[in-house]
Motif scaffolding. Sequence first.
Motif, PDB file in Angstrom:
ATOM      1  N   THR A 260       4.350  14.272  19.596  1.00  0.00           N
ATOM      2  CA  THR A 260       4.270  13.028  18.808  1.00  0.00           C
ATOM      3  C   THR A 260       2.977  13.017  17.999  1.00  0.00           C
ATOM      4  O   THR A 260       1.940  13.459  18.482  1.00  0.00           O
ATOM      5  N   THR A 261       3.066  12.448  16.806  1.00  0.00           N
ATOM      6  CA  THR A 261       1.927  12.513  15.884  1.00  0.00           C
ATOM      7  C   THR A 261       1.668  11.173  15.216  1.00  0.00           C
ATOM      8  O   THR A 261       2.611  10.501  14.811  1.00  0.00           O
ATOM      9  N   SER A 262       0.393  10.812  15.110  1.00  0.00           N
ATOM     10  CA  SER A 262       0.067   9.642  14.282  1.00  0.00           C
ATOM     11  C   SER A 262      -0.238  10.126  12.874  1.00  0.00           C
ATOM     12  O   SER A 262      -0.996  11.066  12.675  1.00  0.00           O
ATOM     13  N   ILE A 263       0.352   9.430  11.943  1.00  0.00           N
ATOM     14  CA  ILE A 263       0.279   9.825  10.535  1.00  0.00           C
ATOM     15  C   ILE A 263      -0.505   8.758   9.779  1.00  0.00           C
ATOM     16  O   ILE A 263      -0.187   7.567   9.865  1.00  0.00           O
ATOM     17  N   PHE A 264      -1.508   9.208   9.037  1.00  0.00           N
ATOM     18  CA  PHE A 264      -2.330   8.301   8.221  1.00  0.00           C
ATOM     19  C   PHE A 264      -2.212   8.733   6.766  1.00  0.00           C
ATOM     20  O   PHE A 264      -2.544   9.881   6.437  1.00  0.00           O
ATOM     21  N   PHE A 265      -1.739   7.824   5.935  1.00  0.00           N
ATOM     22  CA  PHE A 265      -1.697   8.089   4.495  1.00  0.00           C
ATOM     23  C   PHE A 265      -2.439   6.992   3.770  1.00  0.00           C
ATOM     24  O   PHE A 265      -2.091   5.816   3.926  1.00  0.00           O
ATOM     25  N   TRP A 266      -3.450   7.380   3.032  1.00  0.00           N
ATOM     26  CA  TRP A 266      -4.087   6.413   2.135  1.00  0.00           C
ATOM     27  C   TRP A 266      -3.457   6.646   0.765  1.00  0.00           C
ATOM     28  O   TRP A 266      -3.655   7.691   0.143  1.00  0.00           O
ATOM     29  N   ARG A 267      -2.692   5.665   0.321  1.00  0.00           N
ATOM     30  CA  ARG A 267      -2.026   5.791  -0.978  1.00  0.00           C
ATOM     31  C   ARG A 267      -2.939   5.157  -2.011  1.00  0.00           C
ATOM     32  O   ARG A 267      -3.301   3.991  -1.876  1.00  0.00           O
ATOM     33  N   TYR A 268      -3.305   5.923  -3.030  1.00  0.00           N
ATOM     34  CA  TYR A 268      -4.339   5.406  -3.931  1.00  0.00           C
ATOM     35  C   TYR A 268      -4.054   5.684  -5.401  1.00  0.00           C
ATOM     36  O   TYR A 268      -3.266   6.561  -5.751  1.00  0.00           O
ATOM     37  N   ARG A 269      -4.734   4.912  -6.229  1.00  0.00           N
ATOM     38  CA  ARG A 269      -4.779   5.189  -7.674  1.00  0.00           C
ATOM     39  C   ARG A 269      -6.188   4.935  -8.183  1.00  0.00           C
ATOM     40  O   ARG A 269      -6.934   4.155  -7.591  1.00  0.00           O
ATOM     41  N   ARG A 270      -6.501   5.613  -9.278  1.00  0.00           N
ATOM     42  CA  ARG A 270      -7.828   5.432  -9.892  1.00  0.00           C
ATOM     43  C   ARG A 270      -7.745   4.255 -10.851  1.00  0.00           C
ATOM     44  O   ARG A 270      -7.347   4.393 -11.989  1.00  0.00           O
ATOM     45  N   VAL A 271      -8.100   3.104 -10.342  1.00  0.00           N
ATOM     46  CA  VAL A 271      -7.981   1.862 -11.118  1.00  0.00           C
ATOM     47  C   VAL A 271      -9.131   0.922 -10.773  1.00  0.00           C
ATOM     48  O   VAL A 271      -9.553   0.843  -9.624  1.00  0.00           O
ATOM     49  N   VAL A 272      -9.619   0.216 -11.792  1.00  0.00           N
ATOM     50  CA  VAL A 272     -10.613  -0.842 -11.559  1.00  0.00           C
ATOM     51  C   VAL A 272     -10.195  -2.064 -12.385  1.00  0.00           C
ATOM     52  O   VAL A 272      -9.313  -1.983 -13.236  1.00  0.00           O
ATOM     53  N   GLY A 273     -10.850  -3.197 -12.121  1.00  0.00           N
ATOM     54  CA  GLY A 273     -10.616  -4.403 -12.920  1.00  0.00           C
ATOM     55  C   GLY A 273      -9.168  -4.868 -12.860  1.00  0.00           C
ATOM     56  O   GLY A 273      -8.530  -4.835 -11.811  1.00  0.00           O
ATOM     57  N   TRP A 274      -8.623  -5.261 -14.029  1.00  0.00           N
ATOM     58  CA  TRP A 274      -7.258  -5.812 -14.054  1.00  0.00           C
ATOM     59  C   TRP A 274      -6.223  -4.767 -13.660  1.00  0.00           C
ATOM     60  O   TRP A 274      -5.184  -5.084 -13.087  1.00  0.00           O
ATOM     61  N   GLU A 275      -6.529  -3.488 -13.949  1.00  0.00           N
ATOM     62  CA  GLU A 275      -5.578  -2.429 -13.588  1.00  0.00           C
ATOM     63  C   GLU A 275      -5.436  -2.335 -12.072  1.00  0.00           C
ATOM     64  O   GLU A 275      -4.363  -2.050 -11.546  1.00  0.00           O
ATOM     65  N   ARG A 276      -6.544  -2.580 -11.428  1.00  0.00           N
ATOM     66  CA  ARG A 276      -6.535  -2.565  -9.958  1.00  0.00           C
ATOM     67  C   ARG A 276      -5.604  -3.677  -9.441  1.00  0.00           C
ATOM     68  O   ARG A 276      -4.801  -3.461  -8.537  1.00  0.00           O
ATOM     69  N   ASP A 277      -5.724  -4.853 -10.052  1.00  0.00           N
ATOM     70  CA  ASP A 277      -4.875  -5.975  -9.625  1.00  0.00           C
ATOM     71  C   ASP A 277      -3.397  -5.672  -9.867  1.00  0.00           C
ATOM     72  O   ASP A 277      -2.546  -5.992  -9.044  1.00  0.00           O
ATOM     73  N   VAL A 278      -3.113  -5.030 -11.031  1.00  0.00           N
ATOM     74  CA  VAL A 278      -1.718  -4.705 -11.347  1.00  0.00           C
ATOM     75  C   VAL A 278      -1.181  -3.702 -10.318  1.00  0.00           C
ATOM     76  O   VAL A 278      -0.078  -3.843  -9.787  1.00  0.00           O
ATOM     77  N   TRP A 279      -1.989  -2.674 -10.046  1.00  0.00           N
ATOM     78  CA  TRP A 279      -1.587  -1.658  -9.061  1.00  0.00           C
ATOM     79  C   TRP A 279      -1.304  -2.310  -7.710  1.00  0.00           C
ATOM     80  O   TRP A 279      -0.276  -2.060  -7.091  1.00  0.00           O
ATOM     81  N   ARG A 280      -2.187  -3.171  -7.268  1.00  0.00           N
ATOM     82  CA  ARG A 280      -2.028  -3.777  -5.944  1.00  0.00           C
ATOM     83  C   ARG A 280      -0.797  -4.691  -5.909  1.00  0.00           C
ATOM     84  O   ARG A 280      -0.074  -4.747  -4.920  1.00  0.00           O
ATOM     85  N   PHE A 281      -0.543  -5.355  -7.031  1.00  0.00           N
ATOM     86  CA  PHE A 281       0.627  -6.228  -7.107  1.00  0.00           C
ATOM     87  C   PHE A 281       1.924  -5.397  -7.103  1.00  0.00           C
ATOM     88  O   PHE A 281       2.844  -5.646  -6.328  1.00  0.00           O
ATOM     89  N   LEU A 282       1.943  -4.371  -7.975  1.00  0.00           N
ATOM     90  CA  LEU A 282       3.158  -3.538  -8.069  1.00  0.00           C
ATOM     91  C   LEU A 282       3.431  -2.813  -6.763  1.00  0.00           C
ATOM     92  O   LEU A 282       4.580  -2.668  -6.344  1.00  0.00           O
ATOM     93  N   TYR A 283       2.364  -2.370  -6.112  1.00  0.00           N
ATOM     94  CA  TYR A 283       2.537  -1.661  -4.839  1.00  0.00           C
ATOM     95  C   TYR A 283       3.216  -2.575  -3.832  1.00  0.00           C
ATOM     96  O   TYR A 283       4.199  -2.207  -3.201  1.00  0.00           O
ATOM     97  N   ARG A 284       2.679  -3.763  -3.727  1.00  0.00           N
ATOM     98  CA  ARG A 284       3.214  -4.678  -2.706  1.00  0.00           C
ATOM     99  C   ARG A 284       4.627  -5.143  -3.022  1.00  0.00           C
ATOM    100  O   ARG A 284       5.436  -5.348  -2.124  1.00  0.00           O
TER     101      ARG A 284
END
Length: 343
Positions: A260-284
């Motif tokens: 059995t294995t624990s799996i950790f994935f950090w899913r990321y994008r290179r975004v700051v400011g409003w782009e960061r907000d868009v990414w976080r919104f679209l992701y969710r």
Amino acid sequence: MARVYKPGALSADEIFATGLRDQWHAVCPSSWVERGAIRKLKRLGEDWVLYRQSDGTVRMLADRCPHRGAPLSHGMHLGDRIACKYHGVQVDGEGTVLSVPGMPGCNLEGKKLVRALPVQEVGGAILAWFGLDTETEPTPLVVPDPLADEGVSEFLCYTEWKAPWRFAVENLLDPMHGAFLHHESHSMFGGEQSARFRIRETDRGFFFEKTNQRGVNFDWVEFSRSGVDWVDLEIPYPATAGPGGPFGIVGMATPIDEGTTSIFFWRYRRVVGWERDVWRFLYRTTLEERHWAVLQQDRAMLEGMAPDADQAENLYQHDLGVIRLRRMYRAQAEEQAKALAEA
Ligand code: FES
Ligand SMILES: [Fe+2]
């Protein structure tokens, strides 16, 4: 004489099956260990107890009371220490017995009798140093650069698979499966279904990459050893996935036990400011669900493989990354078993 529990000498096969020692491993999301709570976990085939002191510091101890071996995880959280439920012995975060309430002045008091692992929190996860023996000083932990980068916005995704940890890591060192297993997905439908690969050395590991295609599918992966083993990879995103360019993944896999294995994935994008907000919104709202569906494809494949699937393979050029990884881990497991036998 006071005794400290430690597992007996492990063979190279056992180390290979339950995870390499003398390195940091991701243990669980930080949110699993709340203030005032006690959490029991199995990692690298052993039982551990985690708790967060009242100042927020996370502690990780072997889940065995130094008195008669009862699970400390059944005990009580007393702010900076745990009291064993069986007879009340109190142990601090360093593994030192602070009090034996049933027999004040008992000679166990003041002795460090429980194994305590050094821990650090990185990117919303708890990482611990699993030394080969209790005395080994931890190597410095260099945080994977996307997680230390302020221009990056990530989500930590955690899951557990009923598959050996090596299958999970090998899956990450195998970009070619993107064009087949994930061909029907939202992000890995494009590009060639044949390729040649190469290994490109770095000072902290290596890239395993296609020679004829980049930026179209899962075309490369970087494997790094920086105190902790991790991979970084990129999957291109269509324009409909909003700003930020490709979708990055930092991945770690930690053995729970040999199957059995624990799996950790950090899913990321290179975004700051409003782009960061868009990414976080679209992701969710849309992307997260799609990514879990892709991960389910990996999970179904790896959980469906026999535990000895790697004992009668016929590998080809695309498996160079896997071969390289296995040789490295195998040699290290041999070395560690030898060191344990000689200790
Ligand atoms: S076993 Fe824990 S106090 Fe006795
Ligand atoms: Fe995959």
